[in-house]
Design a protein around this motif. Structure first.
Motif, PDB file in Angstrom:
ATOM      1  N   ALA A  92      40.465  19.961  45.417  1.00 15.69           N
ATOM      2  CA  ALA A  92      40.504  20.278  43.991  1.00 15.69           C
ATOM      3  C   ALA A  92      41.094  21.664  43.741  1.00 15.69           C
ATOM      4  O   ALA A  92      41.108  22.535  44.611  1.00 15.69           O
ATOM      5  N   VAL A  93      41.563  21.842  42.510  1.00 18.44           N
ATOM      6  CA  VAL A  93      41.949  23.159  42.003  1.00 18.44           C
ATOM      7  C   VAL A  93      40.709  23.760  41.350  1.00 18.44           C
ATOM      8  O   VAL A  93      40.079  23.140  40.492  1.00 18.44           O
ATOM      9  N   LEU A  94      40.339  24.973  41.768  1.00 17.74           N
ATOM     10  CA  LEU A  94      39.186  25.665  41.194  1.00 17.74           C
ATOM     11  C   LEU A  94      39.662  26.702  40.187  1.00 17.74           C
ATOM     12  O   LEU A  94      40.562  27.496  40.490  1.00 17.74           O
ATOM     13  N   PHE A  95      39.042  26.697  39.015  1.00 19.46           N
ATOM     14  CA  PHE A  95      39.413  27.649  37.967  1.00 19.46           C
ATOM     15  C   PHE A  95      38.175  28.460  37.592  1.00 19.46           C
ATOM     16  O   PHE A  95      37.208  27.925  37.062  1.00 19.46           O
ATOM     17  N   PHE A  96      38.205  29.764  37.905  1.00 18.71           N
ATOM     18  CA  PHE A  96      37.125  30.682  37.548  1.00 18.71           C
ATOM     19  C   PHE A  96      37.544  31.441  36.293  1.00 18.71           C
ATOM     20  O   PHE A  96      38.425  32.303  36.346  1.00 18.71           O
ATOM     21  N   ASP A  97      36.926  31.119  35.162  1.00 16.67           N
ATOM     22  CA  ASP A  97      37.229  31.832  33.919  1.00 16.67           C
ATOM     23  C   ASP A  97      36.342  33.073  33.831  1.00 16.67           C
ATOM     24  O   ASP A  97      35.254  33.117  34.407  1.00 16.67           O
ATOM     25  N   GLU A  98      36.820  34.065  33.065  1.00 17.01           N
ATOM     26  CA  GLU A  98      36.076  35.318  32.917  1.00 17.01           C
ATOM     27  C   GLU A  98      35.704  35.881  34.289  1.00 17.01           C
ATOM     28  O   GLU A  98      34.564  36.284  34.531  1.00 17.01           O
ATOM     29  N   ALA A  99      36.677  35.934  35.184  1.00 23.03           N
ATOM     30  CA  ALA A  99      36.389  36.337  36.562  1.00 23.03           C
ATOM     31  C   ALA A  99      35.947  37.785  36.660  1.00 23.03           C
ATOM     32  O   ALA A  99      35.239  38.151  37.597  1.00 23.03           O
TER      33      ALA A  99
END
Length: 772
Positions: free
Chosen positions: A485-492
């Motif tokens: 999967a592609v992991l997306f961390f918002d507000e990193a």
């Protein structure tokens, strides 16, 4: 060898006959005809040894080692080192399952009511007729004895008189002794039976080893295991289930393979310790299969991921075996997106109803995904046509997609691994103000590379309990690796912000969490995207670990107009050029467009300019910004707004032609807060405003340059001087506008301005603008 079972039963019959004689004699000596106190005194007259032991009962084994006719018993005997008495005890307990008449005999021998379970009393009456055998039998039924500690027998809980505790064979042991072969489940665990290909006999290697790595672990296990393999994959740590699986492997002279990929690291280690204890203290052989190594002093064998070329060949070969021909592009994409070994690829072809590339990819994700814990699956539906970006950002995304799609192929062809360590990542940073398209770009990338997208809320990963944060981070990354999967961390920046100075234990532990994340994310094999609104707040040590840093600048008027066109119905007659002059980010435009559509629906009218203008005013109001009741006004505020917008558009256009990176334009006081995450930047601060009569204005602006490096500030200020010196302003509110850069410095003015903002005096440009 099956004829040996009747022989053992005949020996048991002969033994029981002698035991019956001995017990009859014992009963007569203990219970004479007299009644009352005379009877009690009579029980004390015979010698204890005379009642407990009888030399007439033979001590020959019931089950001759190697000749019992019970393969399961022989395997228990060899692997667990069972003594003759322990093996005979198992056979005595098994006898009622072979022939029901033995149950009745045991009940009589133990002085119990019919229908009760066999108690220890019956075993000691049958096998413990000499001091040596009684001692051996007593040892076998202690907590550390082979029969009890290994779980071969079960003992009923509760309080019982001496030798009165009911006992029985464990169900799996009973089945193994009865000859039930290869059960599909034990204690609720599914078992897979395979055969190993190792030429080395089990005695020539350690009883417990670990195989760690990727999807080829099964292949490595098959190469290391000798003979039959019993494979289990628990989803939780259940001690009794593990022990049952271990006994099942022992009974079949098999190697137990414990696959811990379905549990987190802490549970996996607990299960590994349980198996290590059993194999070390009791016997048997086992292999631990895990993505990560164990903190145990056992041999570890790596299971490296197959190379791109090997994966491509496996997809092609498996397809050919099933009459499916995949073209070169499909093979490249399948090999790139799914780091699978031979066994899993074969499972994919079995599970896929549609053997096209799309069907195989979907089946691969179904088999490997599971649930990526602490993350949310995001449907991937939008494409580049839904994304409005600067050319520089769009090109950067295209480069990233090409890297993800072709990394393994190019790395193999050009042997790049030795220099660049390309088997990890990439890790990418998206930076830009809120609403500039970072989340949408992550969805577009996931769709372009054909992988699922999961978003992670970092605030949910951070725990106050020591070690819990690292555990949850590891679970997310490990799950994403398996799912491809592609992991997306918002507000990193909430977690990856600059590490604190160590002044307390909390600070030290916060730094450990960041340090662990830096290390773990570098080891992750998969695309990880981290988004931040404040690039400058990201720790510099972490910035160096990014493979790519893609900027999402605030949209300019033409880009804002394109976003409005995407959001509003094509048939609506809206002056989008006028609406696009207002500085709204893409996310704000989306919200305003939705408001306008519902305002029109609420009024029962076609969407019109008035609805859009009203929606924009409401959006600005909700954002806490100035929101006029009418967009078209003719006052001093509108004149100043028009001036700043003209300066901003002109400077952004010119600076974009000279620099790759966005130069932020900061309005107002250049404080630490306004500059946070926005460097390099040019600040335009209004320091003087005067009316010249008849609606005319005299405006004074202070322009300064800001960067992470002092040398770049001088370079940027020089470019600003060049641009502003030749800039010609367009009329504002039907009045002429003229801009002049002061050619001499007013040091008193500069000192007062910068000291009022908490800065030492900085090189600046002073602008005078006349409107009117």
């Amino acid at each position: 060898m099956r004829t040996a079972i009747p022989d053992a039963l005949r020996r048991l019959d002969a033994l029981l006959a002698r035991v019956c004689d001995a017990e009859e004699t014992r009963a007569k000596r203990m219970y004479p005809v007299e009644r009352g106190w005379e009877s009690l005194r009579a029980t004390l007259e015979p010698a204890t040894a005379e009642l407990a032991y009888d030399p007439r009962v033979p001590e020959t084994p019931l089950c001759v080692p190697g000749q019992s006719g019970l393969p399961g018993l022989e395997h228990y005997r060899a692997a667990l080192g069972l003594s003759t008495v322990e093996a005979d005890a198992l056979f005595v307990l098994l006898a009622p399952y072979l022939e029901p008449r033995y149950a009745k005999l045991y009940i009589v021998l133990q002085d119990d009511l019919p229908g009760a379970l066999i108690a220890e009393r019956a075993l000691f009456a049958i096998l413990g007729r000499s001091p040596a055998r009684a001692t051996a039998l007593a040892s076998a039924f202690t907590e550390d004895g082979a029969l009890v500690a290994g779980g071969l027998v079960t003992q009923s809980p509760g309080t019982y008189p001496p030798r009165g505790r009911p006992i029985d064979l464990a169900p799996d042991v009973r089945d193994a002794l009865l000859g039930v072969r290869a059960p599909r489940t034990v204690a609720g665990l599914e078992i897979a039976w395979t055969t190993g290909a190792a030429a080395v006999s089990p005695g020539d290697r350690a009883p417990l080893i670990a195989v760690v790595g990727g999807d080829t672990r099964d292949d490595v296990v098959a190469q290391l295991a000798h003979g039959t393999i019993v494979r289990i994959r628990p989803e939780a740590h259940e001690r009794d289930a593990l022990r049952t699986a271990w006994r099942t492997a022992v009974a079949h002279d098999a190697t137990l393979v414990l696959d811990t990929s379905a549990v987190d690291r802490t549970v996996a280690l607990a299960m590994a310790k349980e198996i290590a204890k059993l194999t070390e203290l009791r016997g048997g052989r086992a292999i631990l299969s895990s993505p990560l190594a164990f903190a145990l002093a056992i041999p570890h064998h790596d299971a490296p991921d197959p190379s791109f070329a090997e994966r491509r060949r496996l997809w092609q070969q498996t397809g050919h075996n099933r009459g499916v021909t995949l073209d070169a592009g499909a093979l490249d994409r399948l090999a790139n997106n799914h780091r699978l070994g031979r066994a899993t690829i074969e499972q994919v072809f079995v599970a896929a109803g549609d053997l096209s590339e799309r069907g195989l990819a979907a089946a691969a994700y179904r088999l490997t995904a599971g649930a990526v814990r602490h993350a949310m699956r995001v449907p991937v539906a939008r494409t580049f046509s839904d994304l409005v970006l600067r050319d520089s950002s769009r090109e950067a995304l295209a480069r990233l997609i090409y890297f993800v799609e072709h990394r393994d192929r190019i790395a193999d062809v050009q042997a790049l691994d030795a220099r660049f360590r390309l088997r990890r990542g990439p890790v990418v940073l998206f930076s830009g103000r809120s609403g500039t398209g970072k989340t949408l770009a992550a969805e577009v990338i996931a769709g372009a590379v054909g992988r699922p997208l999961y978003t992670v809320d970092l605030s949910q990963l951070v725990s106050k309990y020591i070690g819990e944060t690292e555990k949850q981070i590891d679970e997310v990354l490990r799950g994403a690796e398996r799912a491809g999967a592609v992991l997306f961390f918002d507000e990193a920046d909430a977690m990856f912000s600059s590490r604190t100075d160590v002044s307390s234990s909390n600070d030290r532990y916060a730094n450990l969490e960041v340090g662990y994340l830096l290390q773990r994310i570098e080891q992750h094999d998969g695309l990880v995207i981290l988004a931040t609104n404040l690039n400058q707040s990201i720790d510099e040590a972490f910035l160096r670990r990014f493979h790519a840093r893609i900027e999402f600048p605030f949209p300019e008027p033409t880009e804002r107009q394109q976003i409005w066109e995407l959001m509003l119905p094509a048939e609506a007659q809206i002056d989008l050029e006028r609406i696009a002059r207002l500085r709204l980010a893409g996310g704000d435009i989306r919200n305003a467009a939705l408001k306008a559509i519902f305002l029109a629906a609420q009024a029962g009218e076609p969407l019109a300019q008035a609805h859009v203008e009203r929606a924009v005013s409401l959006e600005l109001y909700e954002l806490g910004r100035l929101s006029r009741r009418a967009l078209q006004t003719d006052d001093t505020g509108s004149t100043l707004r028009a001036l700043t917008e003209q300066l901003e558009v002109a400077l952004e256009t010119e600076l974009r032609q000279r620099f790759w990176k966005e130069i932020h334009l900061i309005h107002g006081a250049p404080t630490k807060e306004t500059l946070a995450g926005k460097r390099p930047a040019a600040s335009l601060a209004l320091y003087r405003l005067a009316s010249t009569g008849a609606g005319g204005l005299h405006v004074g602006l202070m322009v300064s340059a800001w960067s992470q490096h002092a040398g770049e500030e001088s370079e940027l200020l020089g470019v600003l001087l060049e641009l502003l010196s030749r800039m010609r302003l367009q009329p504002i509110s039907n009045r002429k506008a003229a801009l002049t850069v002061q050619k001499s410095f007013d040091f008193d003015l500069l000192h007062r301005f910068w000291s009022s903002h908490g800065h030492p005096m900085r090189p600046s440009l002073v602008l005078d603008i006349e409107i009117g």
